[in-house]
Scaffold this motif. Sequence first.
Motif, PDB file in Angstrom:
ATOM      1  N   VAL A   1     -42.063-119.855 -38.579  1.00  0.00           N
ATOM      2  CA  VAL A   1     -42.241-120.657 -37.557  1.00  0.00           C
ATOM      3  C   VAL A   1     -41.347-121.693 -37.235  1.00  0.00           C
ATOM      4  N   VAL A   2     -40.448-122.013 -36.655  1.00  0.00           N
ATOM      5  CA  VAL A   2     -40.171-123.013 -36.993  1.00  0.00           C
ATOM      6  C   VAL A   2     -40.380-124.521 -35.348  1.00  0.00           C
ATOM      7  N   ASP A   3     -40.229-125.536 -35.617  1.00  0.00           N
ATOM      8  CA  ASP A   3     -40.267-126.032 -33.763  1.00  0.00           C
ATOM      9  C   ASP A   3     -39.446-126.980 -33.969  1.00  0.00           C
ATOM     10  N   LYS A   4     -38.807-127.401 -32.718  1.00  0.00           N
ATOM     11  CA  LYS A   4     -37.537-127.826 -31.729  1.00  0.00           C
ATOM     12  C   LYS A   4     -37.270-129.806 -33.020  1.00  0.00           C
ATOM     13  N   SER A   5     -38.456-129.975 -33.638  1.00  0.00           N
ATOM     14  CA  SER A   5     -38.432-131.216 -34.392  1.00  0.00           C
ATOM     15  C   SER A   5     -37.778-130.707 -36.230  1.00  0.00           C
ATOM     16  N   GLY A   6     -37.086-129.532 -36.456  1.00  0.00           N
ATOM     17  CA  GLY A   6     -37.605-128.692 -37.377  1.00  0.00           C
ATOM     18  C   GLY A   6     -38.476-128.706 -38.517  1.00  0.00           C
ATOM     19  N   THR A   7     -39.575-129.395 -37.751  1.00  0.00           N
ATOM     20  CA  THR A   7     -41.040-128.793 -39.160  1.00  0.00           C
ATOM     21  C   THR A   7     -41.118-127.352 -39.057  1.00  0.00           C
ATOM     22  N   ILE A   8     -40.875-127.255 -40.717  1.00  0.00           N
ATOM     23  CA  ILE A   8     -41.769-125.008 -40.365  1.00  0.00           C
ATOM     24  C   ILE A   8     -43.353-125.798 -40.305  1.00  0.00           C
ATOM     25  N   LEU A   9     -43.527-124.496 -39.128  1.00  0.00           N
ATOM     26  CA  LEU A   9     -44.959-124.281 -38.765  1.00  0.00           C
ATOM     27  C   LEU A   9     -45.795-123.393 -39.709  1.00  0.00           C
ATOM     28  N   PHE A  10     -45.286-122.627 -40.174  1.00  0.00           N
ATOM     29  CA  PHE A  10     -46.045-120.966 -40.061  1.00  0.00           C
ATOM     30  C   PHE A  10     -44.464-120.514 -41.641  1.00  0.00           C
ATOM     31  N   VAL A  11     -45.329-120.038 -42.644  1.00  0.00           N
ATOM     32  CA  VAL A  11     -44.809-118.902 -43.083  1.00  0.00           C
ATOM     33  C   VAL A  11     -45.148-117.880 -43.841  1.00  0.00           C
ATOM     34  N   SER A  12     -45.427-116.776 -43.210  1.00  0.00           N
ATOM     35  CA  SER A  12     -46.572-115.179 -43.500  1.00  0.00           C
ATOM     36  C   SER A  12     -46.679-115.061 -44.660  1.00  0.00           C
ATOM     37  N   ASN A  13     -47.210-114.310 -45.198  1.00  0.00           N
ATOM     38  CA  ASN A  13     -47.002-113.802 -46.605  1.00  0.00           C
ATOM     39  C   ASN A  13     -48.276-111.934 -46.262  1.00  0.00           C
ATOM     40  N   TRP A  14     -47.733-111.687 -47.712  1.00  0.00           N
ATOM     41  CA  TRP A  14     -48.539-110.184 -47.046  1.00  0.00           C
ATOM     42  C   TRP A  14     -49.915-110.565 -46.980  1.00  0.00           C
ATOM     43  N   LYS A  15     -50.401-111.804 -47.290  1.00  0.00           N
ATOM     44  CA  LYS A  15     -52.027-111.522 -47.159  1.00  0.00           C
ATOM     45  C   LYS A  15     -52.467-112.026 -45.965  1.00  0.00           C
ATOM     46  N   ASP A  16     -51.716-111.835 -45.343  1.00  0.00           N
ATOM     47  CA  ASP A  16     -51.431-112.180 -43.141  1.00  0.00           C
ATOM     48  C   ASP A  16     -51.835-110.904 -42.969  1.00  0.00           C
ATOM     49  N   TYR A  17     -52.283-109.867 -44.062  1.00  0.00           N
ATOM     50  CA  TYR A  17     -52.437-108.733 -43.100  1.00  0.00           C
ATOM     51  C   TYR A  17     -54.020-107.847 -43.824  1.00  0.00           C
ATOM     52  N   ASP A  18     -54.949-109.458 -44.277  1.00  0.00           N
ATOM     53  CA  ASP A  18     -55.364-108.406 -44.720  1.00  0.00           C
ATOM     54  C   ASP A  18     -55.879-107.513 -45.222  1.00  0.00           C
ATOM     55  N   LYS A  19     -54.966-108.182 -46.021  1.00  0.00           N
ATOM     56  CA  LYS A  19     -55.218-106.468 -47.284  1.00  0.00           C
ATOM     57  C   LYS A  19     -54.902-105.758 -47.333  1.00  0.00           C
ATOM     58  N   ASP A  20     -54.524-105.394 -45.961  1.00  0.00           N
ATOM     59  CA  ASP A  20     -53.833-103.939 -45.658  1.00  0.00           C
ATOM     60  C   ASP A  20     -52.240-103.879 -44.397  1.00  0.00           C
ATOM     61  N   TRP A  21     -51.522-104.523 -45.458  1.00  0.00           N
ATOM     62  CA  TRP A  21     -50.151-105.084 -45.128  1.00  0.00           C
ATOM     63  C   TRP A  21     -49.525-103.214 -44.180  1.00  0.00           C
ATOM     64  N   LYS A  22     -49.969-102.298 -44.102  1.00  0.00           N
ATOM     65  CA  LYS A  22     -49.520-101.176 -43.512  1.00  0.00           C
ATOM     66  C   LYS A  22     -49.534-101.237 -41.980  1.00  0.00           C
ATOM     67  N   ASN A  23     -50.590-102.135 -42.040  1.00  0.00           N
ATOM     68  CA  ASN A  23     -51.189-101.811 -40.706  1.00  0.00           C
ATOM     69  C   ASN A  23     -51.223-103.780 -39.869  1.00  0.00           C
TER      70      ASN A  23
END
Length: 179
Positions: free
Chosen positions: A152-174
């Motif tokens: 997620v990048v805002d209009k100023s070009g600031t990167i606000l969020f970069v996801s990774n597998w840990k964002d899936y609460d240890k269940d990346w399939k769901n």
Amino acid sequence: MKLLHLLFLLTFSINIPAQYSELCNISNSEKIDSEKIDIDDLLCIAKNADTPFTIFYTLASWCEPCRLHFPDAVDLEKTGKVNLFVILVESETDKRVVNAINFIKSYSKNIKYGVLKNEVYGTKTGKRNNKFVTQITPARFELIDDYGKFIVVDKSGTILFVSNWKDYDKDWKNAKKND
């Protein structure tokens, strides 16, 4: 769940102008049906969007998590509030990149996508992704070299969020799992 909460909080109407290619001086690949992009191009796309945020999604044709969560990205676009831009991490010269493009087009011919530039990222997929992820991930986030990222990048070009597998609460399939 954290990923889904953030993505749905950011479901603003994102409209990347059709002329972003010209505004950002983005060139087409001579090898495949794709634009060639680097981090500067992505930031330019975000800065020239009509709304405050742009969401990018990384994809490799052979990546199971990428393919599994791609429909979630497409569903966000179907709300009419998000414009999806897919980043192909395979090389322009990698024969598998055509499979990634066909995979994207099987969902919709209107999804915008671009391939990481060979001249910036090289041709070996693992090294390409590592360099890109290192560039795109702000220091406040854990640097995890995986695929199928929501950025997620805002209009100023600031990167606000970069996801990774840990964002899936240890269940990346769901990603839609209810706690």
